[in-house]
Structure formats: C-alpha cells, structure tokens
Write a protein that holds these residues in place. Structure first.
Motif, PDB file in Angstrom:
ATOM      1  N   ILE A 180       6.409   9.154   0.683  1.00 27.37           N
ATOM      2  CA  ILE A 180       7.290  10.172   0.103  1.00 27.37           C
ATOM      3  C   ILE A 180       7.028  10.290  -1.393  1.00 27.37           C
ATOM      4  CG2 ILE A 180       9.672  10.962  -0.111  1.00 27.37           C
ATOM      5  CD1 ILE A 180      10.403   9.040   2.163  1.00 27.37           C
ATOM      6  N   ASP A 181       6.375  11.407  -1.775  1.00 22.89           N
ATOM      7  CA  ASP A 181       6.144  11.737  -3.179  1.00 22.89           C
ATOM      8  C   ASP A 181       5.448  10.577  -3.893  1.00 22.89           C
ATOM      9  OD1 ASP A 181       6.146  13.418  -5.348  1.00 22.89           O
ATOM     10  OD2 ASP A 181       8.305  13.537  -5.563  1.00 22.89           O
ATOM     11  N   SER A 182       5.592  10.468  -5.217  1.00 28.15           N
ATOM     12  CA  SER A 182       5.003   9.401  -6.040  1.00 28.15           C
ATOM     13  C   SER A 182       3.555   9.108  -5.645  1.00 28.15           C
ATOM     14  CB  SER A 182       5.843   8.125  -5.924  1.00 28.15           C
ATOM     15  OG  SER A 182       7.182   8.371  -6.258  1.00 28.15           O
ATOM     16  N   PRO A 183       2.671  10.107  -5.691  1.00 31.28           N
ATOM     17  CA  PRO A 183       1.325   9.944  -5.148  1.00 31.28           C
ATOM     18  C   PRO A 183       0.482   8.873  -5.805  1.00 31.28           C
ATOM     19  CG  PRO A 183       1.487  11.979  -6.426  1.00 31.28           C
ATOM     20  CD  PRO A 183       2.886  11.458  -6.269  1.00 31.28           C
ATOM     21  N   ASP A 184       0.743   8.575  -7.077  1.00 31.37           N
ATOM     22  CA  ASP A 184      -0.068   7.547  -7.741  1.00 31.37           C
ATOM     23  C   ASP A 184       0.173   6.165  -7.152  1.00 31.37           C
ATOM     24  OD1 ASP A 184      -1.294   9.356  -9.425  1.00 31.37           O
ATOM     25  OD2 ASP A 184       0.225   9.149 -10.994  1.00 31.37           O
ATOM     26  N   PHE A 185       1.305   5.974  -6.499  1.00 31.67           N
ATOM     27  CA  PHE A 185       1.572   4.711  -5.802  1.00 31.67           C
ATOM     28  C   PHE A 185       1.370   4.846  -4.298  1.00 31.67           C
ATOM     29  CE2 PHE A 185       4.315   1.723  -3.540  1.00 31.67           C
ATOM     30  CZ  PHE A 185       3.907   0.512  -4.095  1.00 31.67           C
ATOM     31  N   ALA A 187      -1.364   4.162   1.129  1.00 29.40           N
ATOM     32  CA  ALA A 187      -1.671   4.776   2.426  1.00 29.40           C
ATOM     33  C   ALA A 187      -3.143   4.596   2.793  1.00 29.40           C
ATOM     34  CB  ALA A 187      -1.306   6.256   2.393  1.00 29.40           C
ATOM     35  N   ARG A 188      -4.024   4.730   1.819  1.00 23.99           N
ATOM     36  CA  ARG A 188      -5.457   4.559   2.114  1.00 23.99           C
ATOM     37  C   ARG A 188      -5.755   3.141   2.572  1.00 23.99           C
ATOM     38  NH1 ARG A 188      -5.992   7.884  -2.592  1.00 23.99           N
ATOM     39  NH2 ARG A 188      -6.362   6.049  -3.912  1.00 23.99           N
ATOM     40  N   ARG A 189      -5.129   2.174   1.937  1.00 20.37           N
ATOM     41  CA  ARG A 189      -5.360   0.782   2.325  1.00 20.37           C
ATOM     42  C   ARG A 189      -4.802   0.502   3.713  1.00 20.37           C
ATOM     43  NH1 ARG A 189      -3.341  -2.750  -2.702  1.00 20.37           N
ATOM     44  NH2 ARG A 189      -3.811  -4.451  -1.220  1.00 20.37           N
ATOM     45  N   ILE A 190      -3.644   1.052   4.010  1.00 19.99           N
ATOM     46  CA  ILE A 190      -3.065   0.865   5.339  1.00 19.99           C
ATOM     47  C   ILE A 190      -3.937   1.552   6.390  1.00 19.99           C
ATOM     48  CG2 ILE A 190      -1.082   1.426   6.809  1.00 19.99           C
ATOM     49  CD1 ILE A 190       0.679   1.118   4.306  1.00 19.99           C
ATOM     50  N   ALA A 191      -4.458   2.727   6.070  1.00 15.38           N
ATOM     51  CA  ALA A 191      -5.303   3.461   7.020  1.00 15.38           C
ATOM     52  C   ALA A 191      -6.568   2.670   7.359  1.00 15.38           C
ATOM     53  CB  ALA A 191      -5.669   4.821   6.453  1.00 15.38           C
TER      54      ALA A 191
END
Length: 394
Positions: free
Chosen positions: A96-101, A106-110
């Motif tokens: 949810i929002d806050s893309p810099d975090f 998300a990339r690491r989880i993916a």
C-alpha cells in the motif's frame, strides 16, 4: 464452506494504514470465508485485527536527510517484512503506497515466493517521476489499484502491469466536505474566511509557516475586508504551529482533528495550502486555493526529473492547471499574496477554479454503486482466484 483467505498487507505511512483498514473490511464483506490478516500497519489496521510486526513509525521518514538517518533501521525492517511474509505463506500480498519501501520489499518476496500474487494499492507516480518503473513493476506486480482516473492509461502507455481505477477514497467523504445550506456565507457578506494549511510534517511546517505568515500580512494589508483565519493542525505538531503563528498579523483559530478540519473547509472562502492530498479535499469542498511547497536543497536539485506540469493533485485530476502553485524559490510571500488576492472576490481566477472543481465528482465517479474500498477488494479477490486457477489474467 469457503476456505480462509490469508492476506499479508504492508503499509508504509498513516494514509496507507487507513486504506488498509478499509480494504480489510471490504474483503471480509466480499469473501464468504474467514479473512486472516498479517503484515505492517498502525492503529486503523490494528482495529481490524492486524498485529503489526513492528511499529509503523519505524519506517516513516520525510525527506532525504531523515531517510538517510533512519536507513539502517529501515533496511532491518525491510528484511523483517520479507521473513514474516515468507513464513506466513499468504494467498496474496498487498503493498500500500510508500513505493520506496514497499516495492523493494515486494521484489524480494517475489523472488522467494514466485507463485504469490502481489497487488499494488496506490500507483507510484510513474506518470510524473521515473516512468521506467512501470515496466519493471510488471515483473512482480499482478495488478495495480489506482486512485487517479488517468493512471490506467499511463501504465498502459508505459508498459506497466494491469491497472484499474477504483476511485479515490475521498469519494466516500463527500458528505463531510460539501457545505450544508448556509454553512458557507456568501462571499460578499461578513468576514472573509481563509483556511491555512502549512502541512502535516515537521519539515513542511518549518519551511512554510514563516512565508505563510508574511503572505497573510500582505493579504490583510491589501484587503479592505475583515479576514478570519483557521489553521487545522495535526495534534503532534500543534505546539510548534502555535509558537510559529504567534507573530502572524491575524491570530488564527487553530483546530485539531479531521472533523474540525473539514468544518473549516466547509466554512472557508479561500485556502493557502501546502501541496498534497489536502488540495483534492479542498477542491471537493469547493474552496479556491493557492498552493505552495518547499523541500530541502538536495531534493530541489532533483526537480528536473519530474515529467508532469504540476504537483497539485487537484490540477492533475481535473486535467487543467487551474490552481496556482509556487515551489522552491518561487514560494515567497510576494508571489503567494499576489495569487491569493484575486480569489477574495468574484473574479475570473476564482470562477475558473470553482467551475473546474464542480466537475470533480463526475470525474471521480462519485455516483458509482460501490465504494473504492469495495472495488479494491473485488479485484484482490479476483486476482487470488485467477492465481489459484492458474489463469493469471490480471
């Protein structure tokens, strides 16, 4: 009986916490089975049953300097989120929002869980800043839930993930924002009511209170009318705001809380505001405004990377730069006062803003049969169903 739905949510700031809470409620309304929530949030999501794996304040930061100071803690918390998500084995991850975090997380989880669908709630501003992010998002984001009506077209143009405009959550607050009959006095009668909004972060307050005070001095000196000023303050900065306003030429009525802020909007004739979501709130309340913003010198050097002609959310949504804006070296009392003065009377400048703001409910699809939160939940549930079926249609 429907199987439980396990949702891992990651919010990065209080506004995301509010969106997450509304999404949880809507998911429980739309899913026939149990909805189990885990992740990162604050008070609003906690009321919906989420126990945050750490306080949200650990990762909130404003400006380059503050981010650098908190970077070691932020990096540790990012690793904590990845580990917790992998351990939870959710059916869907919602960032949810806050893309810099949230996006690096998300990339690491993916990478660890390639079969986990990821939904991005609130699109990054790829249409204004670093457009190359859109195509990169497609590698790990299944669907983007957009709050601005022009964002799906932007993602399509930039090669981003599937994106759906769900409506801005402020649509659900129209009754709070629209003045009742007689609540806002006619412009030609009684005192002129001005609402001043210097921001909700300490950095904004420290940079804008002084120029806003001097702007008021010039406006008062240039107007023959009595002027009343209301200043909505966030509670944790109220004391600083009161001290900074002591030397203002008009003693402002300082109020706290969302209800008092919206009441001020409904009563006010003009606004002087820091850039942010508040500009859309003011526009929905029908308050003509002048917008200002200042960031640190280091952040100001990056302005050449911005690819949009305005930073004012109200301008972006109406598709026209009707609200004057003054940033960095242009954010000076002389220019601010010169822009405020025409709004104090029935002028072309004032009418232009009012006419544009009147189009907002239609642009934002305020008459849709479902709320933005309900539409967001429906897409999350659809994405989960597609992933489970192996179709992944987006």
């Amino acid at each position: 009986m429907a199987e439980p739905l396990r949702v891992f949510l990651v919010a990065g700031e209080p506004s995301g916490d509010q969106l997450g809470a509304s999404l949880i409620r809507a998911l429980r309304k739309g899913h026939p089975g149990e909805v189990i929530v885990e992740g990162v949030g604050a008070e609003a999501m906690a009321r919906e049953g989420l126990r945050s794996i750490f306080p949200l304040t650990d990762i909130t930061a404003m400006g380059v300097i503050q981010v650098v100071r908190k970077l070691p803690l932020i990096l540790r918390r990012a690793s904590d989120v990845v580990a917790a998500a992998v351990a939870a084995r959710p059916d869907v991850l919602v960032i949810i929002d806050s893309p810099d975090f949230t996006h690096p997380v998300a990339r690491r989880i993916a990478r660890r869980m390639p079969d986990l669908p990821i939904v991005n709630y609130v699109s990054p501003t790829v249409w204004a800043w670093r457009p190359g992010r859109a195509a990169k998002m497609r590698r790990y984001v299944a669907h983007v839930l957009a709050l601005k009506p022009f964002e799906p077209a932007a993602h399509l143009r930039l090669g981003g993930p599937p994106c759906t405009y769900i409506g801005h959550p402020l649509i659900e607050r129209l009754d709070d924002l629209a003045p009742a009959a007689g609540e806002r006095s006619p412009l030609s009668e009684g005192p002129l009511r001005l609402v001043v909004l210097p921001g909700s972060r300490r950095g904004e307050i420290s940079r804008l209170m002084a120029p806003f005070g001097e702007t008021l001095r010039r406006v008062v000196a240039g107007s023959e009318r009595e002027i009343e000023v209301t200043l909505p303050a966030v509670p944790h900065l109220s004391a600083e705001i009161r001290r900074a306003a002591e030397g203002w030429p008009v003693k402002p009525r300082i109020v706290e809380g969302e209800a008092a802020k919206y009441e001020a909007f409904r009563r006010s004739h003009v606004a002087l505001a820091a850039s942010g979501t508040v500009t859309l709130e003011l526009a929905l309340a029908g308050v003509p405004m002048v917008v200002a913003y200042q960031v640190s010198r280091a952040e100001g050097l990056l302005k050449f990377l911005i690819t949009t002609s305005t930073i004012v959310l109200a301008n972006l949504v109406v598709g026209e730069n009707v609200v004057p804006e003054f940033t960095q070296e242009d954010c000076i009392p002389e220019k601010l006062a010169a822009a405020v003065m025409p709004l104090l009377d029935d002028t072309p400048e004032r009418r232009r803003q009012a006419e544009a703001f009147a189009r907002l409910p239609e642009i934002l699809e305020a008459d849709a049969p479902t709320t933005p939160s309900e539409r967001a939940a429906a897409i999350v549930l659809r994405v989960v169903a597609e992933w489970r079926a192996g179709t992944r249609l987006g």
